[in-house]
Design an enzyme around this catalytic site. Structure first.
Site, short mmCIF file in Angstrom:
data_model
loop_
_atom_site.label_atom_id
_atom_site.label_comp_id
_atom_site.label_asym_id
_atom_site.label_seq_id
_atom_site.Cartn_x
_atom_site.Cartn_y
_atom_site.Cartn_z
N ASP A 91 -16.31 78.64 62.29
CA ASP A 91 -15.06 79.21 62.78
C ASP A 91 -15.37 80.22 63.89
O ASP A 91 -15.98 81.26 63.64
CB ASP A 91 -14.33 79.90 61.62
CG ASP A 91 -12.91 80.33 61.97
OD1 ASP A 91 -12.59 80.43 63.17
OD2 ASP A 91 -12.13 80.57 61.03
N SER B 222 -5.33 82.24 57.74
CA SER B 222 -5.36 82.53 59.17
C SER B 222 -4.52 83.78 59.47
O SER B 222 -4.75 84.82 58.86
CB SER B 222 -4.87 81.29 59.93
OG SER B 222 -5.00 81.45 61.32
N HIS C 76 -12.09 76.56 62.42
CA HIS C 76 -11.00 77.35 61.84
C HIS C 76 -9.99 76.48 61.10
O HIS C 76 -9.39 76.90 60.11
CB HIS C 76 -10.29 78.14 62.95
CG HIS C 76 -9.18 79.00 62.42
ND1 HIS C 76 -9.42 80.05 61.56
CD2 HIS C 76 -7.84 78.95 62.60
CE1 HIS C 76 -8.25 80.62 61.24
NE2 HIS C 76 -7.29 79.96 61.86
#
Length: 366
Positions: A312, A145, A345
């Site tokens: 995502d 991330s 995500h």
């Protein structure tokens, strides 16, 4: 007390990318496994916005870590083979110097006098922590991330310091959707009257702003497919409902409230603002004369695995494809893994089987 946490002092002054510097600063980190005599088995993990350096449990701190199922003896990131380091981002309140830290010049918390923070600063601080351990070259750099963006900065700013890379659900630059969401999260915090231009305390604390910011985040970390599958339109039982006007009525509302309550007092609001804005600012195209591809082509490593998720919405799959294409153009042997996890995500924290298979497979082939 966390007995596993260690601290690496940063050079004083530590110059920041966007101006200003820090004095007497440090970053927190934890390690697992043993560094080989040749110092060639080190794996560095750079985290998302909110996790600490406690990625997995150890004898010194047996509490489960945020990637507990991924790291350890015999797991995908096998601590019997690898010396694993996880550094808490500079600017995070999980042990590293951050806006809540004391400014040695004033004896008071920095708050908004903390210098503007860039992910390049996060990368440089992590690199100092790694070299302090006598490691000149990482066997692998793993970035998740926000940490994936910090990892790109790390490889770009410190050529030759990384042999291989695993990019997890990240991006070479923030897209407008991600910037818009983070902007709203910051606005929710700043509009809470208790935020008070960064001057809050435990009695007057921006709970409401932090709660809304967290709920917005959780909504974007998962996918519509998962929301539908988990909650549909299920309503709360009568005794669980909030009876006020427009109060909580659906299960999904209660779920978000629970997430928010667990987060609100566990992360410093000013640190959240700084790291959130740093994520928006990061753009590898700055290094490539306005081109993401040209920026990525400045990163020279041997091998990479780039993992993304079709669901995502924060770091969409096409951004993972950009990273894979750029690293390949720079000469790396790149494996691209597109997963169909419904969790969006957050899949790298939840869909451990698929991520373990990919990450463990890559590391086993090194």
């Amino acid at each position: 007390m966390n007995d596993a946490r260690r601290y690496c002092p940063l050079p004083s002054p530590f110059a920041m990318k966007r101006g200003g510097d820090l004095r007497g600063a440090h970053v927190a980190y934890e390690t697992w496994g043993e560094l080989s005599g040749a110092r060639d088995n080190a794996v560095l993990i750079l985290t998302g916005l909110s996790p600490s350096a406690h990625a997995t449990s150890s004898a010194d701190d047996p509490a489960p870590g945020w990637w507990e199922a991924m790291i350890g003896p015999g797991k995908a990131i096998d601590t019997q083979r690898w010396f694993v380091i996880c550094v808490n981002s500079l600017g995070s309140d999980k042990g590293s110097t951050c806006p809540a830290s004391i400014d040695p010049a004033t004896g008071e918390a920095y708050r908004l006098s903390f210098p503007e923070l860039a992910l390049e600063d996060v990368a440089n601080a992590a690199h100092i922590a790694v070299t302090s351990l006598g490691i000149e070259r990482l066997a692998c750099l793993i970035g998740c991330s926000m940490g994936g963006m910090s990892a790109l900065a790390y490889m770009l700013l410190h050529p030759g310091s990384v042999r291989t890379h695993i990019s997890v659900d990240t991006a070479p630059q923030a897209q407008p959707f991600a910037i818009a969401i983070r902007s709203l999260q910051r606005e929710a915090i700043r509009l809470d009257p208790h935020w008070n231009e960064g001057h809050y305390d435990n009695t007057r604390y921006p709970d409401t702003g932090m709660s809304i910011a967290r709920k917005l985040g959780v909504i974007t970390y998962r996918s519509a497919m998962e929301w539908n599958g988990r909650f549909a339109r299920i309503r709360l039982d009568a005794e669980e409902r909030d009876e006020g006007p427009f109060g909580r009525e659906f299960e999904v509302e209660s779920y978000l409230e629970g997430h928010a309550q667990r987060f609100v007092r566990n992360f410093d609001p000013n640190s959240y603002l700084y790291l959130s804005r740093a994520s928006d600012w990061f753009d590898i195209a700055e290094y490539g004369h306005g081109s993401v591809l040209e920026g990525l082509k400045l990163i020279h490593i041997e091998q990479a695995m780039v993992i993304g998720v079709s669901t995502d919405i924060l770091f969409p799959l096409e951004q993972q494809e950009q990273i894979a294409e750029g690293l390949r153009a720079a000469g790396a042997a790149v494996e691209f893994v597109a997963l169909n996890s419904p969790q969006g995500h957050d899949a790298f924290l939840v869909d451990i089987d698929n991520y373990s298979r990919a990450i463990g497979g890559f590391l086993n082939r090194l």
